[in-house]
Scaffold this motif. Structure first.
Motif, mmCIF file in Angstrom:
data_model
loop_
_atom_site.group_PDB
_atom_site.id
_atom_site.type_symbol
_atom_site.label_atom_id
_atom_site.label_comp_id
_atom_site.label_asym_id
_atom_site.label_seq_id
_atom_site.Cartn_x
_atom_site.Cartn_y
_atom_site.Cartn_z
ATOM 1 N N VAL A 1 0.811 -1.214 0.000
ATOM 2 C CA VAL A 1 0.000 0.000 0.000
ATOM 3 C C VAL A 1 0.848 1.268 0.000
ATOM 4 O O VAL A 1 0.602 2.195 -0.783
ATOM 5 C CB VAL A 1 -0.951 -0.012 1.219
ATOM 6 C CG1 VAL A 1 -1.637 1.330 1.386
ATOM 7 C CG2 VAL A 1 -1.988 -1.115 1.057
ATOM 8 N N PHE B 1 0.309 3.745 -3.337
ATOM 9 C CA PHE B 1 -0.573 4.918 -3.272
ATOM 10 C C PHE B 1 0.008 6.190 -3.890
ATOM 11 O O PHE B 1 -0.701 6.905 -4.609
ATOM 12 C CB PHE B 1 -1.028 5.171 -1.834
ATOM 13 C CG PHE B 1 -2.436 4.718 -1.589
ATOM 14 C CD1 PHE B 1 -3.521 5.530 -1.925
ATOM 15 C CD2 PHE B 1 -2.684 3.473 -1.046
ATOM 16 C CE1 PHE B 1 -4.819 5.109 -1.716
ATOM 17 C CE2 PHE B 1 -3.992 3.032 -0.825
ATOM 18 C CZ PHE B 1 -5.063 3.854 -1.163
ATOM 19 N N ILE C 1 -9.427 6.259 -6.842
ATOM 20 C CA ILE C 1 -8.843 5.087 -6.191
ATOM 21 C C ILE C 1 -9.917 4.457 -5.312
ATOM 22 O O ILE C 1 -10.525 5.143 -4.481
ATOM 23 C CB ILE C 1 -7.623 5.469 -5.330
ATOM 24 C CG1 ILE C 1 -6.563 6.198 -6.172
ATOM 25 C CG2 ILE C 1 -7.016 4.232 -4.676
ATOM 26 C CD1 ILE C 1 -5.465 6.853 -5.341
ATOM 27 N N ALA D 1 -10.289 1.833 -2.458
ATOM 28 C CA ALA D 1 -9.476 1.105 -1.488
ATOM 29 C C ALA D 1 -10.341 0.108 -0.727
ATOM 30 O O ALA D 1 -11.253 0.499 -0.001
ATOM 31 C CB ALA D 1 -8.819 2.080 -0.519
ATOM 32 N N LEU E 1 -6.320 3.167 5.243
ATOM 33 C CA LEU E 1 -6.471 4.117 4.142
ATOM 34 C C LEU E 1 -6.123 5.535 4.589
ATOM 35 O O LEU E 1 -5.341 6.228 3.925
ATOM 36 C CB LEU E 1 -7.906 4.070 3.610
ATOM 37 C CG LEU E 1 -8.270 5.125 2.565
ATOM 38 C CD1 LEU E 1 -7.410 4.964 1.318
ATOM 39 C CD2 LEU E 1 -9.752 5.050 2.214
ATOM 40 N N THR F 1 -2.487 6.195 5.238
ATOM 41 C CA THR F 1 -1.681 6.128 4.018
ATOM 42 C C THR F 1 -1.831 7.377 3.158
ATOM 43 O O THR F 1 -0.852 7.891 2.612
ATOM 44 C CB THR F 1 -2.077 4.891 3.193
ATOM 45 O OG1 THR F 1 -1.931 3.715 3.993
ATOM 46 C CG2 THR F 1 -1.188 4.766 1.957
ATOM 47 N N ILE F 2 -3.058 7.890 3.036
ATOM 48 C CA ILE F 2 -3.267 9.019 2.131
ATOM 49 C C ILE F 2 -2.991 10.378 2.780
ATOM 50 O O ILE F 2 -2.789 11.371 2.072
ATOM 51 C CB ILE F 2 -4.696 9.028 1.551
ATOM 52 C CG1 ILE F 2 -5.748 9.286 2.639
ATOM 53 C CG2 ILE F 2 -4.964 7.745 0.794
ATOM 54 C CD1 ILE F 2 -7.160 9.458 2.103
#
Length: 339
Positions: free
Chosen positions: A39, A43, A53, A55, A62, A65-66
């Protein structure tokens, strides 16, 4: 729309493959790619290369990560979050300008899941000005003003649309009639407004919406009647939820410049048609177009509708409707970048 689906579990990957198969049958989805695990590595790449995207993972994974990747509602991709069992499809980022809310409803319907939308205008059944711009392929001159306009719409303030009376804005009138719900909307005309602009006013604030060029690329068998071509075009733009008056140009290959059906359609719609030179079509490269060996063997080019639309729409344009066949007619739609 170019979609990336990323999962972290085996069950999630199975769901991703199932969803890809369904999305691939949608002409408004230009391509769908599936990624699994890794991931943190994937990303940043997906943020740059895809419009949206999806997920399939826990929301905590999520969000963490973003978080470092988020920059602006104007440029961030649409992000959806789905649980492994496909119970819920959550619009997580770029709900309006990125199109996450609309895609959430589409995906939820495909998976028989519950869509989760949290943006204020949507949950209060109001039309956001950024939603209108997204749906009608209009650029916004000052995106910082979006918040003021949407807040005013929620408070019931009057919003005025001012246009040039010499231009056909049937598409906007139709859209407002179908989507304004209980909003206080007025329509006005002024010769001082540029031909391709819509001025939106609320109190002392003003936004300028400007048309991006919407180009319909057409390929057809020799001698195809105007009405048959028009039927395919109508199906395509209906799937995009746009009115025929929103089309700026028709386009095809120069080998079709004498095609009576296309010329008649141009007159019927009162829209100019451009016939792209074969040399330009031969040299054109895009990872998004579908290549036809049959067309290549006959004319020395890999396609007509998609590359013609993209070339006519100009540099950095994008497909919004991939090549789709209708009984001897192929239709593709491209939109230019913001002017």
């Amino acid at each position: 729309m170019k979609v990336a689906i990323i999962s972290v579990s085996k069950k999630g990957r199975d769901l991703a493959l199932e969803l890809k198969e369904k999305l691939d049958n949608d002409s408004t989805i230009i391509k769908t790619d599936v990624f699994h695990k890794d991931v943190k590595h994937n990303f940043p790449i997906l943020f740059e290369e895809y419009d949206s995207i999806i997920a399939i993972m826990a929301s905590g994974i999520l969000i963490r990560t973003i978080a470092p990747l988020i920059e602006s509602k104007v440029t961030d991709p649409a992000i959806l979050n789905i649980d492994d069992n496909a119970n819920f499809v959550i619009s997580t980022l770029s709900g309006h300008l990125g199109g996450a809310n609309r895609l959430t409803h589409k995906v939820a319907q495909l998976l028989d899941a519950t869509p989760v939308i949290t943006t204020s205008t949507d949950v209060n059944r109001k039309l956001g000005i950024d939603v209108l711009a997204k749906d009608l392929y209009l650029s916004i001159d000052d995106t910082k003003e979006i918040l003021y306009f949407n807040k005013g719409i929620l408070e019931g303030k009057n919003i005025s649309f001012v246009m040039n009376s010499e231009k056909n804005f049937d598409y906007l009138i139709k859209y407002l009639n179908e989507n304004t719900l209980e909003m206080d909307v007025s329509i006005n005309y002024s010769s001082e407004v540029k031909y391709d602009e819509i001025h939106v006013q609320m109190d002392s604030h003003r936004l300028i919406l400007k048309e991006k060029d919407v180009v319909v690329g057409i390929g057809c068998r020799r001698g195809k009647e105007c009405e048959k071509i028009f039927e395919g075009l109508k199906i395509s733009i209906n799937e995009l939820n746009i009115h025929e008056s929103r089309i700026n140009f028709l386009s095809s290959a120069e080998i079709k410049k004498d095609e009576k059906g296309i010329l008649e359609l141009s007159k019927k719609l009162d829209v100019p048609v451009y016939f792209v030179e074969l040399d330009k079509l031969r040299l054109f490269e895009s990872n998004d177009i579908q290549k036809s060996e049959f067309v290549k063997s006959k004319f020395g080019i890999y396609g007509v509708s998609e590359p013609s639309a993209l070339i006519t729409a100009g540099f950095d344009s994008e497909l919004i409707y991939k090549k789709t066949s209708y009984d001897g007619v192929t239709i593709a739609v491209a939109v230019s970048k913001a002017k």
